[in-house]
Structure formats: C-alpha cells, structure tokens
Scaffold this active site. Structure first.
Site, PDB file in Angstrom:
ATOM      1  N   HIS A 268       0.859  -1.185   0.000  1.00 30.73           N
ATOM      2  CA  HIS A 268       0.000   0.000   0.000  1.00 30.73           C
ATOM      3  C   HIS A 268       0.892   1.231   0.000  1.00 30.73           C
ATOM      4  CE1 HIS A 268      -3.135   2.878   0.919  1.00 30.73           C
ATOM      5  NE2 HIS A 268      -4.032   1.926   0.798  1.00 30.73           N
ATOM      6  N   ASP A 319      -7.504  -5.391   1.799  1.00 29.20           N
ATOM      7  CA  ASP A 319      -8.271  -6.129   0.792  1.00 29.20           C
ATOM      8  C   ASP A 319      -7.991  -7.630   0.826  1.00 29.20           C
ATOM      9  OD1 ASP A 319      -9.615  -3.920  -0.505  1.00 29.20           O
ATOM     10  OD2 ASP A 319      -7.650  -3.332  -1.253  1.00 29.20           O
TER      11      ASP A 319
END
Length: 382
Positions: A268, A319
């Site tokens: 990320h 996710d």
C-alpha cells in the site's frame, strides 16, 4: 507527456505526497502504520464499535452516546427504503453490467428523490440529512441490485437491521446470523474512510464546484470503479482460488514472483510497515473460517503473508483478508467492491460536508509541455 520529473522538480507524478487540503476526518501515519478516524484508532472502532457508530462519528464529528446512537439507527432504518424508480433504472441495465455500474446509476437516479434536493449546496444541516439517507440506502441498493441481476424482485429492507445485516438479508433473502453480520460490519468500518484517496478526492473536487452531495458520491464511485483504486479484494480472492490449497501456496507464490506477477492484496502506497486495517481484519476473517470449519483460505494466507513479509518486506493490505472473509460469507466476488462502496460512502459524505462547509474551488495548476506559438496554416494548404 514528453517532459520528466527531472525537468520539473516541483512536479510529483500522481500528486504523490502533495498536500491537497486540510481535514479533521482521518489521519494516516505511514511510519507507525496507524489509521485514526477523528482521533480514534480504527482498530478500536472495528473491535468495540459498529459501522453505525463509525458513520455517526465521521459525519457528525463525535462518537454518539447511547441515546444518540439509538436515534441515529432509527433514522437510518426509516431511510433504508429506496424509490421503485431507482430499481426500474437498475433493471434496465444489461445483465452483463458490472455491479459497480448498477450502484453508480442507482445513486444518480436517487438524487432528485431526496427531500433536500433543492437545498443550497452549502446548507450544512441539509447535507447532514442527505448524508444519513445516502448511508442508509447504500446497502439496500447494493443488496437489491444483486437480486435484480438474478431476476428476483427487490425486497423491502427491515428497519431494525443495521447496514451489514440489511445487505446480507437482501442478498440471501434470509435473516443473517450474528457472526456473519459482525464480519461484514468490521470490514465496512475499516473501509469507511481513508484520507484523500483517489475516489474521496474526486468526490471533494466535484462538490467544490458547488455540485451536490449525490454528484460527489457518483464521482467517488466512478473513480473507485477503476482497477488501480478499487477491485483489489476481488482480484485477491481470484488469486487465492487459483492457488487452491495451502500445500500449493508457496510454489505458486515463488513462481509468480519469478515471473514478476503482481501479488494482489499486498502493499500500500500509504504504509511503510503494513496496512493497519489488515491486522484486525485478518483476525476476524480467520476466526470466521474456524467457525465455519473451513480454514483453507486462512492457511493459504498464512503462507503468502510469511513469504511476502520475510523475503520481500511487503505486507498484506486490508483487501487481502477481506477477500476470503467475504468468500466465507458466500458473497459473490463481483459484489466485493460495491460492498466497499456501502462502507466508504460514510467517508465520502464526511469529506463532501467538510469541503462544502469551508469551500474553495479545487483548481490545481498544470505544467505545460507542448509546442508554443505555432503558425496557423489554412485548411487548403495543409
């Protein structure tokens, strides 16, 4: 564009690291891998609170007390109904339409039905009322959008249900059990807000023109639809299913890394030491697997996480565990991103209200990198 960042030292591709506004809604600390909503650690909100508490915090600016939360839940329950015209529009879409197209269309059609539709865009109280209606109806429209796509009639929501229970009830036609509701509720809390990400920023840009809240929501959903922003949970689950078994996980991963294949659900831009939201979501998803007697996906995750972290220094993002958590709930993979929307509209609304409360049109400058002072040649001479 032929120019480079070297030629333009003040230019940051993708505006990475460039402050674009001031907000009191959330804080991402990359160094400590922490995320706070209005000063509260997201782990505490997910573990001890509920999505509705988080939504209240985001749009009203403080955690509710018991009576405020009860009144808020009552208002949301009363607003979960969706006009039939919205379902007609959703049903008119081709069956092949992506569910994200369906929920984007639904919000666009819904806008003129809002009782505060004609309110000035900077009317704070009207915007809060709109925000509550948007949050209330999102789970209804995603759940019934799935029913419509399956050739089923939309169902009326149960006003006593929270957002997670409402979606699961409409999707399955049955009352969900507490464990499934809790798992979905946690994910929606973790998805509710995440700073000036692409879709939230698109929402703020849209309302900064003094367009209305619904236009901002549609802009946010349209931006989230792009695979560079949304859809990672869907691709992560497809990857896990391709791996198949825990025994196959290490060889699959090493082969994928050797061929420079992107490992979905890892890494990320905002975090140096792992996505803070993934820690608690992993715990919840793996506990759900144990409860359902299916630990396969959690075991695959353990192998992938161990190798990616120890050998590549890349941590899972939220996710990744959300993907197999949703799969264990029986949610179709192409509904994962629309469920993201159900949670994230709380953040979109909070940012839209904040933007409109102290508005200035968002209009960045561009670096021109094309030819100049060309002589116009008449058409006959070209």
């Amino acid at each position: 564009m032929s120019g480079t960042a070297t030629q333009y030292p003040n230019y940051s591709p993708g505006l990475e690291g460039v402050p674009a506004g001031i907000t009191s809604i959330s804080r991402i600390d990359s160094d400590t891998s922490s995320l706070q909503y209005r000063g509260y650690d997201v782990h505490d909100l997910a573990e001890f609170g509920s999505f509705e508490e988080t939504a209240y915090l985001l749009i009203h600016g403080k955690l509710p007390n018991a009576s405020e939360l009860a009144a808020f839940n009552e208002r949301l329950g009363a607003e979960r109904h969706v006009p039939s015209e919205v379902y007609v529009a959703m049903g008119a879409l081709p069956k092949k339409a992506d569910p994200m197209d369906s929920i984007r269309t639904a919000f666009s059609v819904l806008a003129p039905f809002d009782p505060d539709y004609k309110a000035p865009p900077t009317d704070h109280d009207a915007n809060i009322r709109k925000a509550e209606r948007i949050i209330a109806k999102a789970s209804t429209m995603v759940g019934n959008g799935h029913r419509i796509r399956q050739g089923l009639e939309p169902m009326e929501p149960n006003p006593s249900h929270g957002a997670a229970a409402n979606f699961l009830h409409l999707m399955t036609g049955e009352d969900p059990v507490a464990a499934t509701v809790r798992t979905l509720d946690v994910s929606m809390t973790l998805y509710a807000e995440h700073g000036f990400n692409a879709s939230t920023f698109a929402c703020r840009v849209t309302v900064s023109t003094l367009s209305d809240l619904y236009s901002g929501i549609v802009a946010g959903i349209s931006t989230l639809r792009g695979p560079l922003h949304g859809g990672a949970n869907e691709e992560a689950m497809r990857m896990i299913l391709e791996i198949g078994t825990p025994e196959n996980a290490e060889s699959w991963l090493r082969d994928a890394l050797a061929h420079k294949k992107k490992i979905m659900g890892f890494g990320h831009r905002e975090y140096k030491n792992g996505d803070s939201r993934s820690f608690y979501m992993s715990k919840v998803a793996k506990e759900l697997g144990v409860e359902k007697g299916n630990t396969t996906y959690g075991e695959i995750a353990d192998v992938l996480e161990r190798i990616m972290v120890t050998e590549k220094g890349i941590h899972p993002n939220v996710d990744f565990p959300t993907a197999y958590g949703y799969y264990l709930l029986g949610i179709p993979i192409d509904l994962y991103t629309p469920i993201f929307v159900v949670g994230r509209v709380a953040g979109y609304c909070a940012h839209a209200v904040e933007q409109l409360d102290n508005n200035r049109l968002i209009r960045p400058k561009a670096i021109f990198d094309g030819p100049s002072h060309l002589k116009y040649v008449p058409l006959a001479d070209r």
